[in-house]
Design a protein around this motif. Structure first.
Motif, PDB file in Angstrom:
ATOM      1  N   TYR A 195      -5.108   8.224  13.851  1.00  0.00           N
ATOM      2  CA  TYR A 195      -3.740   9.446  13.619  1.00  0.00           C
ATOM      3  C   TYR A 195      -4.487  10.530  12.842  1.00  0.00           C
ATOM      4  O   TYR A 195      -3.215  10.853  12.627  1.00  0.00           O
ATOM      5  CB  TYR A 195      -2.540   8.759  13.166  1.00  0.00           C
ATOM      6  CG  TYR A 195      -2.433   7.116  13.970  1.00  0.00           C
ATOM      7  CD1 TYR A 195      -2.017   7.702  15.075  1.00  0.00           C
ATOM      8  CD2 TYR A 195      -1.710   6.035  13.479  1.00  0.00           C
ATOM      9  CE1 TYR A 195      -1.405   6.341  15.858  1.00  0.00           C
ATOM     10  CE2 TYR A 195      -1.755   5.047  13.888  1.00  0.00           C
ATOM     11  CZ  TYR A 195      -1.477   5.330  15.535  1.00  0.00           C
ATOM     12  OH  TYR A 195      -0.970   4.487  15.622  1.00  0.00           O
ATOM     13  N   LEU A 196      -6.179  10.478  12.961  1.00  0.00           N
ATOM     14  CA  LEU A 196      -6.485  11.338  12.426  1.00  0.00           C
ATOM     15  C   LEU A 196      -7.312  11.836  13.043  1.00  0.00           C
ATOM     16  O   LEU A 196      -7.807  12.246  14.089  1.00  0.00           O
ATOM     17  CB  LEU A 196      -7.440  11.138  10.939  1.00  0.00           C
ATOM     18  CG  LEU A 196      -6.645   9.859   9.845  1.00  0.00           C
ATOM     19  CD1 LEU A 196      -7.762   9.590   9.360  1.00  0.00           C
ATOM     20  CD2 LEU A 196      -5.808  10.295   9.592  1.00  0.00           C
ATOM     21  N   ASP A 226     -17.422  19.888  19.777  1.00  0.00           N
ATOM     22  CA  ASP A 226     -17.659  19.375  20.872  1.00  0.00           C
ATOM     23  C   ASP A 226     -17.855  17.700  19.626  1.00  0.00           C
ATOM     24  O   ASP A 226     -18.829  16.774  20.328  1.00  0.00           O
ATOM     25  CB  ASP A 226     -18.794  19.490  21.454  1.00  0.00           C
ATOM     26  CG  ASP A 226     -20.262  20.339  20.197  1.00  0.00           C
ATOM     27  OD1 ASP A 226     -19.758  20.116  19.543  1.00  0.00           O
ATOM     28  OD2 ASP A 226     -20.872  20.867  20.571  1.00  0.00           O
ATOM     29  N   TRP A 227     -17.020  17.541  18.549  1.00  0.00           N
ATOM     30  CA  TRP A 227     -17.226  16.426  18.707  1.00  0.00           C
ATOM     31  C   TRP A 227     -16.112  16.024  17.570  1.00  0.00           C
ATOM     32  O   TRP A 227     -15.376  16.341  17.201  1.00  0.00           O
ATOM     33  CB  TRP A 227     -18.148  17.410  16.245  1.00  0.00           C
ATOM     34  CG  TRP A 227     -18.320  15.534  15.742  1.00  0.00           C
ATOM     35  CD1 TRP A 227     -19.425  14.516  15.840  1.00  0.00           C
ATOM     36  CD2 TRP A 227     -18.180  15.204  14.828  1.00  0.00           C
ATOM     37  NE1 TRP A 227     -19.403  13.900  15.026  1.00  0.00           N
ATOM     38  CE2 TRP A 227     -18.650  13.690  13.880  1.00  0.00           C
ATOM     39  CE3 TRP A 227     -16.583  15.539  13.496  1.00  0.00           C
ATOM     40  CZ2 TRP A 227     -18.048  13.624  12.863  1.00  0.00           C
ATOM     41  CZ3 TRP A 227     -16.159  14.765  13.052  1.00  0.00           C
ATOM     42  CH2 TRP A 227     -17.221  13.706  11.884  1.00  0.00           C
ATOM     43  N   PRO A 228     -15.943  14.711  18.409  1.00  0.00           N
ATOM     44  CA  PRO A 228     -14.371  13.925  18.706  1.00  0.00           C
ATOM     45  C   PRO A 228     -14.605  13.467  16.861  1.00  0.00           C
ATOM     46  O   PRO A 228     -12.756  12.591  16.815  1.00  0.00           O
ATOM     47  CB  PRO A 228     -14.893  13.409  19.582  1.00  0.00           C
ATOM     48  CG  PRO A 228     -15.724  12.444  19.382  1.00  0.00           C
ATOM     49  CD  PRO A 228     -16.694  14.258  19.357  1.00  0.00           C
ATOM     50  N   GLY A 229     -14.899  12.781  15.775  1.00  0.00           N
ATOM     51  CA  GLY A 229     -14.384  12.805  14.683  1.00  0.00           C
ATOM     52  C   GLY A 229     -16.110  11.443  14.843  1.00  0.00           C
ATOM     53  O   GLY A 229     -16.496  10.939  15.506  1.00  0.00           O
ATOM     54  N   ALA A 277      -4.568  17.246   9.287  1.00  0.00           N
ATOM     55  CA  ALA A 277      -3.819  16.871  10.783  1.00  0.00           C
ATOM     56  C   ALA A 277      -3.881  15.099  10.906  1.00  0.00           C
ATOM     57  O   ALA A 277      -4.700  14.804  11.696  1.00  0.00           O
ATOM     58  CB  ALA A 277      -5.157  17.598  12.088  1.00  0.00           C
ATOM     59  N   VAL A 278      -2.901  14.817  11.070  1.00  0.00           N
ATOM     60  CA  VAL A 278      -2.406  13.446  11.089  1.00  0.00           C
ATOM     61  C   VAL A 278      -0.952  13.876  12.145  1.00  0.00           C
ATOM     62  O   VAL A 278       0.116  14.229  11.536  1.00  0.00           O
ATOM     63  CB  VAL A 278      -1.421  13.577   9.522  1.00  0.00           C
ATOM     64  CG1 VAL A 278      -1.301  12.115   9.683  1.00  0.00           C
ATOM     65  CG2 VAL A 278      -3.208  13.062   8.323  1.00  0.00           C
ATOM     66  N   LEU A 326       1.470   7.844  12.611  1.00  0.00           N
ATOM     67  CA  LEU A 326       1.474   6.891  11.131  1.00  0.00           C
ATOM     68  C   LEU A 326       2.860   5.876  11.087  1.00  0.00           C
ATOM     69  O   LEU A 326       2.109   4.907   9.825  1.00  0.00           O
ATOM     70  CB  LEU A 326       0.420   7.442  10.144  1.00  0.00           C
ATOM     71  CG  LEU A 326      -0.035   7.103   9.132  1.00  0.00           C
ATOM     72  CD1 LEU A 326      -1.400   6.167   9.956  1.00  0.00           C
ATOM     73  CD2 LEU A 326      -0.629   7.781   8.204  1.00  0.00           C
ATOM     74  N   ARG A 327       3.622   6.812  10.633  1.00  0.00           N
ATOM     75  CA  ARG A 327       4.504   6.079   9.619  1.00  0.00           C
ATOM     76  C   ARG A 327       5.298   4.862  10.647  1.00  0.00           C
ATOM     77  O   ARG A 327       5.524   3.917   9.429  1.00  0.00           O
ATOM     78  CB  ARG A 327       5.851   7.395   9.789  1.00  0.00           C
ATOM     79  CG  ARG A 327       6.979   6.554   9.096  1.00  0.00           C
ATOM     80  CD  ARG A 327       8.479   7.637   9.402  1.00  0.00           C
ATOM     81  NE  ARG A 327       8.026   9.002   9.306  1.00  0.00           N
ATOM     82  CZ  ARG A 327       8.228   9.400   7.167  1.00  0.00           C
ATOM     83  NH1 ARG A 327       8.399   7.956   6.701  1.00  0.00           N
ATOM     84  NH2 ARG A 327       8.110  10.485   7.388  1.00  0.00           N
TER      85      ARG A 327
END
Ligand SMILES: Cc1cc2nc3c(=O)[nH]c(=O)nc-3n(C[C@H](O)[C@H](O)[C@H](O)COP(=O)(O)O)c2cc1C
Length: 189
Positions: A62-63, A71-74, A124-125, A130-131
Motif C-alpha cells: 500500500y506504499l 520508470d521505477w515502481p519501487g 503516499a499511502v 492499509l487500515r
C-alpha cells in the motif's frame, strides 16, 4: 557528529532485505519519538511496528515509491524494507495533526542512522486499504509510514540552483542524486 547523521539521513528506498530488524530496535526508535517536542505537549501519536516478513509484505503493498522516478515502481523483492513504523494520530487526543509527526519521524530516522540503518518517510499511502489490512480502528488517523532497513543504495547531495529542478534522479550506476538549495539562497534576511 549530528551533522554527519543529518547529512547521511537521506531517503533510502533500496535495502538489504535479509538484514533483519528486531522488535527491540524498533521499540528503541519509537522511544526517541516519544521524547520529541509536541504542541501543547499532547503527544497524540500511537505506533504500529512491523518487523515480521509477512506483515512487512502486507504493508509494502500500500506504499508508493519515488514519484519522480517514473520508470521505477519501487524496490523489488530482496531490496525491500525489513521493518516499518506506522505512525498514527489518536483523534481522542487531538483532532488534527500538523508539525509534531515530522519531528517524531525525524527522531526515528536519525536514531536509525545512528544504528547504521536508514529509511524513508512514506506519505503516499493507500490509507483505507492499509487500515483494513492492519485492522486499525477508526479512532486513529494514519499519518505516515516509515520504511526502515539497511540501505543498499548510494545517495548523494547536489546543489540546487535557484532556478533549478527539485526532482531527484538516478544515474546510470544507480546512484540516487538529491538536489538541495544553497544556504545563501534560503537565508533571506
Ligand atoms: C512528508 C513526506 C512524505 C514523503 N512521502 C514519500 C513517499 O510517499 N514516497 C517516497 O518514496 N518518498 C517520500 N518522501 C521522501 C521525499 O521524496 C524525500 O525526502 C525527498 O526526495 C528529499 O530526499 P532526502 O530525504 O534524501 O533529502 C516523503 C518525505 C516527506 C517529508
Amino acid at each position: 557528529m549530528l551533522k554527519d547523521l543529518v547529512r547521511t539521513n537521506r531517503s533510502y528506498r533500496r535495502f538489504y532485505q535479509d538484514h533483519a530488524i528486531d522488535e527491540r530496535t524498533l521499540t528503541e526508535l519509537v522511544d526517541l519519538a516519544r521524547l520529541a517536542a509536541s504542541g501543547h505537549n499532547l503527544q497524540p501519536f500511537k505506533y504500529i511496528l512491523s518487523w515480521q516478513p509477512e506483515r512487512n509484505a502486507l504493508i509494502f503493498r500500500y506504499l508508493t515509491w519515488a514519484a519522480y522516478l517514473k520508470d521505477w515502481p519501487g524496490p523489488p523483492e530482496g531490496e525491500r524494507p525489513s521493518a516499518y513504523v506506522v505512525m498514527l494520530g489518536d483523534t481522542e487526543i487531538r483532532k488534527s495533526f500538523t508539525f509534531d509527526q515530522g519531528i517524531a519521524a525525524e527522531n526515528i530516522l536519525l536514531g536509525a542512522r545512528e544504528k547504521g540503518l536508514g529509511g524513508c518517510i512514506i506519505g503516499a499511502v493507500e490509507r483505507e486499504k492499509l487500515r483494513e489490512a492492519l485492522e486499525i480502528p477508526d479512532r486513529f488517523e494514519i499519518l505516515i509510514v516509515l520504511a526502515l532497513g539497511k540501505p543498499k543504495e548510494k545517495v548523494v547531495l547536489e546543489v540546487l540552483e535557484p532556478d533549478g529542478d527539485v526532482k531527484y534522479w538516478r544515474d546510470s550506476e544507480g546512484v540516487h542524486h538529491v538536489p538541495k538549495r544553497r544556504l545563501e539562497d534560503i537565508i533571506i534576511g
